[in-house]
Design a protein around this motif. Sequence first.
Motif, PDB file in Angstrom:
ATOM      1  N   MET A 230       0.860  -1.248   0.199  1.00 24.24           N
ATOM      2  CA  MET A 230      -0.027  -0.057   0.190  1.00 24.24           C
ATOM      3  C   MET A 230       0.546   1.519  -0.364  1.00 24.24           C
ATOM      4  O   MET A 230       0.921   2.214  -0.417  1.00 24.24           O
ATOM      5  CB  MET A 230      -1.215   0.087   1.250  1.00 24.24           C
ATOM      6  N   ASP A 231       2.543   0.889   0.512  1.00 24.01           N
ATOM      7  CA  ASP A 231       2.955   2.047   0.786  1.00 24.01           C
ATOM      8  C   ASP A 231       3.083   2.671  -1.204  1.00 24.01           C
ATOM      9  O   ASP A 231       3.636   3.854  -0.922  1.00 24.01           O
ATOM     10  CB  ASP A 231       4.103   2.036   1.226  1.00 24.01           C
ATOM     11  N   PHE A 232       3.591   1.516  -1.402  1.00 22.46           N
ATOM     12  CA  PHE A 232       3.617   2.058  -3.136  1.00 22.46           C
ATOM     13  C   PHE A 232       2.788   2.414  -3.694  1.00 22.46           C
ATOM     14  O   PHE A 232       2.642   2.823  -4.907  1.00 22.46           O
ATOM     15  CB  PHE A 232       4.456   0.826  -4.230  1.00 22.46           C
ATOM     16  N   ILE A 233       1.643   2.753  -3.473  1.00 25.22           N
ATOM     17  CA  ILE A 233       0.605   2.792  -4.584  1.00 25.22           C
ATOM     18  C   ILE A 233      -0.431   3.956  -4.007  1.00 25.22           C
ATOM     19  O   ILE A 233      -1.325   4.228  -4.854  1.00 25.22           O
ATOM     20  CB  ILE A 233      -0.574   1.245  -4.888  1.00 25.22           C
ATOM     21  N   SER A 234      -0.580   3.915  -2.992  1.00 27.26           N
ATOM     22  CA  SER A 234      -1.612   4.765  -2.183  1.00 27.26           C
ATOM     23  C   SER A 234      -0.967   6.595  -2.732  1.00 27.26           C
ATOM     24  O   SER A 234       0.083   6.315  -2.531  1.00 27.26           O
ATOM     25  CB  SER A 234      -1.719   5.060  -0.596  1.00 27.26           C
ATOM     26  N   SER A 235      -1.777   7.419  -2.951  1.00 31.25           N
ATOM     27  CA  SER A 235      -1.883   8.939  -3.331  1.00 31.25           C
ATOM     28  C   SER A 235      -2.799   9.228  -2.897  1.00 31.25           C
ATOM     29  O   SER A 235      -3.975   9.209  -2.985  1.00 31.25           O
ATOM     30  CB  SER A 235      -0.716   8.966  -3.828  1.00 31.25           C
ATOM     31  N   GLU A 236      -2.034  10.881  -3.064  1.00 30.72           N
ATOM     32  CA  GLU A 236      -4.108  11.541  -3.393  1.00 30.72           C
ATOM     33  C   GLU A 236      -4.120  11.330  -4.432  1.00 30.72           C
ATOM     34  O   GLU A 236      -5.174  11.928  -4.561  1.00 30.72           O
ATOM     35  CB  GLU A 236      -3.793  13.184  -2.827  1.00 30.72           C
ATOM     36  N   LYS A 237      -3.605  10.861  -5.836  1.00 29.99           N
ATOM     37  CA  LYS A 237      -3.865  11.462  -7.298  1.00 29.99           C
ATOM     38  C   LYS A 237      -4.803   9.885  -7.510  1.00 29.99           C
ATOM     39  O   LYS A 237      -6.011   9.500  -8.158  1.00 29.99           O
ATOM     40  CB  LYS A 237      -2.792  10.972  -8.058  1.00 29.99           C
ATOM     41  N   ASP A 238      -4.327   8.611  -6.679  1.00 30.84           N
ATOM     42  CA  ASP A 238      -4.455   7.275  -7.221  1.00 30.84           C
ATOM     43  C   ASP A 238      -5.277   6.657  -5.800  1.00 30.84           C
ATOM     44  O   ASP A 238      -4.109   6.686  -4.844  1.00 30.84           O
ATOM     45  CB  ASP A 238      -3.984   6.212  -7.950  1.00 30.84           C
ATOM     46  N   ARG A 239      -6.651   7.162  -5.010  1.00 29.43           N
ATOM     47  CA  ARG A 239      -7.127   6.376  -4.040  1.00 29.43           C
ATOM     48  C   ARG A 239      -7.202   4.689  -4.035  1.00 29.43           C
ATOM     49  O   ARG A 239      -8.037   3.849  -4.675  1.00 29.43           O
ATOM     50  CB  ARG A 239      -8.332   7.495  -3.649  1.00 29.43           C
ATOM     51  N   TYR A 240      -6.461   4.205  -2.989  1.00 30.36           N
ATOM     52  CA  TYR A 240      -6.536   2.875  -2.924  1.00 30.36           C
ATOM     53  C   TYR A 240      -6.979   2.357  -2.086  1.00 30.36           C
ATOM     54  O   TYR A 240      -6.733   3.160  -0.382  1.00 30.36           O
ATOM     55  CB  TYR A 240      -5.213   2.218  -3.246  1.00 30.36           C
ATOM     56  N   HIS A 241      -7.817   1.609  -1.244  1.00 30.68           N
ATOM     57  CA  HIS A 241      -8.243   0.754  -0.017  1.00 30.68           C
ATOM     58  C   HIS A 241      -7.877  -0.774   0.559  1.00 30.68           C
ATOM     59  O   HIS A 241      -8.499  -1.051  -0.675  1.00 30.68           O
ATOM     60  CB  HIS A 241      -9.448   1.316   0.059  1.00 30.68           C
ATOM     61  N   VAL A 254      -3.056  -7.520  12.121  1.00 27.70           N
ATOM     62  CA  VAL A 254      -3.291  -6.773  11.336  1.00 27.70           C
ATOM     63  C   VAL A 254      -5.037  -5.122  12.458  1.00 27.70           C
ATOM     64  O   VAL A 254      -4.896  -4.060  11.594  1.00 27.70           O
ATOM     65  CB  VAL A 254      -5.180  -7.584  10.277  1.00 27.70           C
ATOM     66  N   VAL A 255      -5.029  -6.427  13.450  1.00 28.73           N
ATOM     67  CA  VAL A 255      -6.759  -5.390  14.337  1.00 28.73           C
ATOM     68  C   VAL A 255      -6.044  -3.677  14.153  1.00 28.73           C
ATOM     69  O   VAL A 255      -5.819  -2.456  14.076  1.00 28.73           O
ATOM     70  CB  VAL A 255      -6.618  -5.800  14.791  1.00 28.73           C
ATOM     71  N   ARG A 256      -4.340  -3.841  14.745  1.00 30.60           N
ATOM     72  CA  ARG A 256      -3.515  -2.706  14.676  1.00 30.60           C
ATOM     73  C   ARG A 256      -3.244  -1.773  13.454  1.00 30.60           C
ATOM     74  O   ARG A 256      -3.018  -0.894  13.682  1.00 30.60           O
ATOM     75  CB  ARG A 256      -2.236  -3.765  16.001  1.00 30.60           C
ATOM     76  N   ALA A 257      -2.418  -2.710  12.588  1.00 33.23           N
ATOM     77  CA  ALA A 257      -2.667  -1.900  11.046  1.00 33.23           C
ATOM     78  C   ALA A 257      -3.943  -1.653  10.592  1.00 33.23           C
ATOM     79  O   ALA A 257      -3.831  -0.215  10.521  1.00 33.23           O
ATOM     80  CB  ALA A 257      -2.093  -3.049  10.530  1.00 33.23           C
ATOM     81  N   ALA A 258      -5.090  -1.583  10.762  1.00 32.11           N
ATOM     82  CA  ALA A 258      -6.217  -1.553  11.159  1.00 32.11           C
ATOM     83  C   ALA A 258      -5.910   0.080  11.385  1.00 32.11           C
ATOM     84  O   ALA A 258      -6.460   0.961  10.963  1.00 32.11           O
ATOM     85  CB  ALA A 258      -7.262  -2.100  10.392  1.00 32.11           C
ATOM     86  N   ARG A 259      -5.920  -0.090  12.727  1.00 28.01           N
ATOM     87  CA  ARG A 259      -5.996   1.075  13.197  1.00 28.01           C
ATOM     88  C   ARG A 259      -5.016   2.249  13.007  1.00 28.01           C
ATOM     89  O   ARG A 259      -5.437   3.697  13.430  1.00 28.01           O
ATOM     90  CB  ARG A 259      -5.489   0.500  14.620  1.00 28.01           C
ATOM     91  N   GLU A 260      -3.590   1.887  13.190  1.00 31.68           N
ATOM     92  CA  GLU A 260      -2.413   2.963  12.418  1.00 31.68           C
ATOM     93  C   GLU A 260      -2.812   3.573  11.135  1.00 31.68           C
ATOM     94  O   GLU A 260      -2.153   4.786  11.013  1.00 31.68           O
ATOM     95  CB  GLU A 260      -1.752   2.708  12.780  1.00 31.68           C
ATOM     96  N   ARG A 261      -3.440   2.971   9.623  1.00 27.21           N
ATOM     97  CA  ARG A 261      -3.514   3.477   8.612  1.00 27.21           C
ATOM     98  C   ARG A 261      -4.673   3.592   8.174  1.00 27.21           C
ATOM     99  O   ARG A 261      -6.285   2.575   8.604  1.00 27.21           O
ATOM    100  CB  ARG A 261      -3.139   1.900   7.879  1.00 27.21           C
ATOM    101  N   LYS A 262      -4.894   4.403   7.173  1.00 24.70           N
ATOM    102  CA  LYS A 262      -5.949   5.169   6.806  1.00 24.70           C
ATOM    103  C   LYS A 262      -6.681   4.354   5.831  1.00 24.70           C
ATOM    104  O   LYS A 262      -7.901   4.482   4.936  1.00 24.70           O
ATOM    105  CB  LYS A 262      -6.247   6.734   6.288  1.00 24.70           C
ATOM    106  N   ASP A 263      -5.627   3.960   5.199  1.00 24.40           N
ATOM    107  CA  ASP A 263      -5.995   2.525   4.542  1.00 24.40           C
ATOM    108  C   ASP A 263      -5.828   1.838   4.078  1.00 24.40           C
ATOM    109  O   ASP A 263      -5.563   0.671   2.618  1.00 24.40           O
ATOM    110  CB  ASP A 263      -5.217   3.188   2.737  1.00 24.40           C
ATOM    111  N   LEU A 264      -6.615   0.988   5.136  1.00 23.85           N
ATOM    112  CA  LEU A 264      -6.717  -0.475   5.765  1.00 23.85           C
ATOM    113  C   LEU A 264      -7.518  -0.063   6.565  1.00 23.85           C
ATOM    114  O   LEU A 264      -7.819   0.129   7.555  1.00 23.85           O
ATOM    115  CB  LEU A 264      -5.165  -1.309   5.961  1.00 23.85           C
TER     116      LEU A 264
END
Length: 399
Positions: A230-241, A254-264
């Motif tokens: 996700m760090d390689f593809i997420s951007s303001e121009k191209d939104r990924y989730h 996984v739960v911790r990563a979902a809390r820390e990241r807006k794209d997950l």
Amino acid sequence: MKICDVVQSYSPTSGGVKRYLSNKMRCFAERSDIGHVMIVPWKENRVDVAHQTRVYRLRSPRIPGSVDYRLLMNRKRIYDIVESERPNILEVDSACLSSWMAIGAARQTPIPVVAYYHSDFPRRLSDKLRPCSSLLAEVSAGIINRYLIHFYRRMDATVTATRAFQKTLQKMGVNPVIRIPLGVNIETFYPRNSRKAIFQELGLSEDTFLLLYAGRLAGMKNLDHLFAMMDFISSEKDRYHLALVGDGELREKVVRAARERKDLSWIPYRSSRDELAQWYSAADLFVHAGTQETFGLVSLEAQACGARVIGVKGGGMEETLHGESPLIMAENESPEALAWAVQQARKLEETETDRQRRRNRILNNFSWENTFRRMAALYSHLCNSFSADTFTYGSDDVV
């Protein structure tokens, strides 16, 4: 004809093996010429009836490090069930302890035994050792190969879902090896009009490209690689989730990563197949970073709902993607390779026509009815050709 499955890889939230068995029960319930019994590990002793299958649940200890997998090891109970049920054939799901017990029970009757090669777990063990010591990995690989040969040569037939594993087992000297692909329940997994509701649930804008992973949250699935992707593809121009649906030993991570990241986002395990079909239908792309799959049932389910699937070359999902055009796969499981494949898939800008064409390909090539029609024919052949005179399991072969 009565079939008895002795199953180690079973849990309330398990994936491929549970789907195989659930659909086996459903398909065999429609046949008056087949009886079906299952023996599975459980937290307590009980007997249930599902469809027309009698399910013996044996109290079993939890496997360390697992959320809900248990070790089926009650030898006496397995022997007693086989003796009382008097099946015509036994099927085992792995080369684990319970399968040796099944061989022992079959030897007493005697009846044939067939193995379905659901999991390549023994080889995964040597792969895990490789980063620590290449020598240790090579030694363990040799020991594992000898063990697998020792075990599967005692089967009256070994079944696998893919050509790759069929060739692997044959090269090891296992014979006969029968390829019978798995299937998908096309009446459950079909395109749903769920995208708007799921996007609202996740709080996503319409221009977001929704990636989906569904399955066990386990180390072998390379979930860390998906996060890094996700760090390689997420951007303001191209939104990924990325939405991850499931449970397993890595749930807290996984739960911790979902809390820390807006794209997950993490979505708890869905026991309802209808709910899972809604997630498949809403996704733009199903992505799987695993490299040790023996088939990839989730790939069939996602495609039956119209979603394109991205897997890793040589990862075990090629058979389910045969005929996809254009075929896009990650060269390896690295975050960079996964990101490249995802971006190439997005450039296709697929339409509903593309998604329907994908579903039609799955309908024409994979169905559970065909899977178990072929399995039933194999069972019948083995039972008819089986002779106690050729039953050669020695006393040192069983637990």
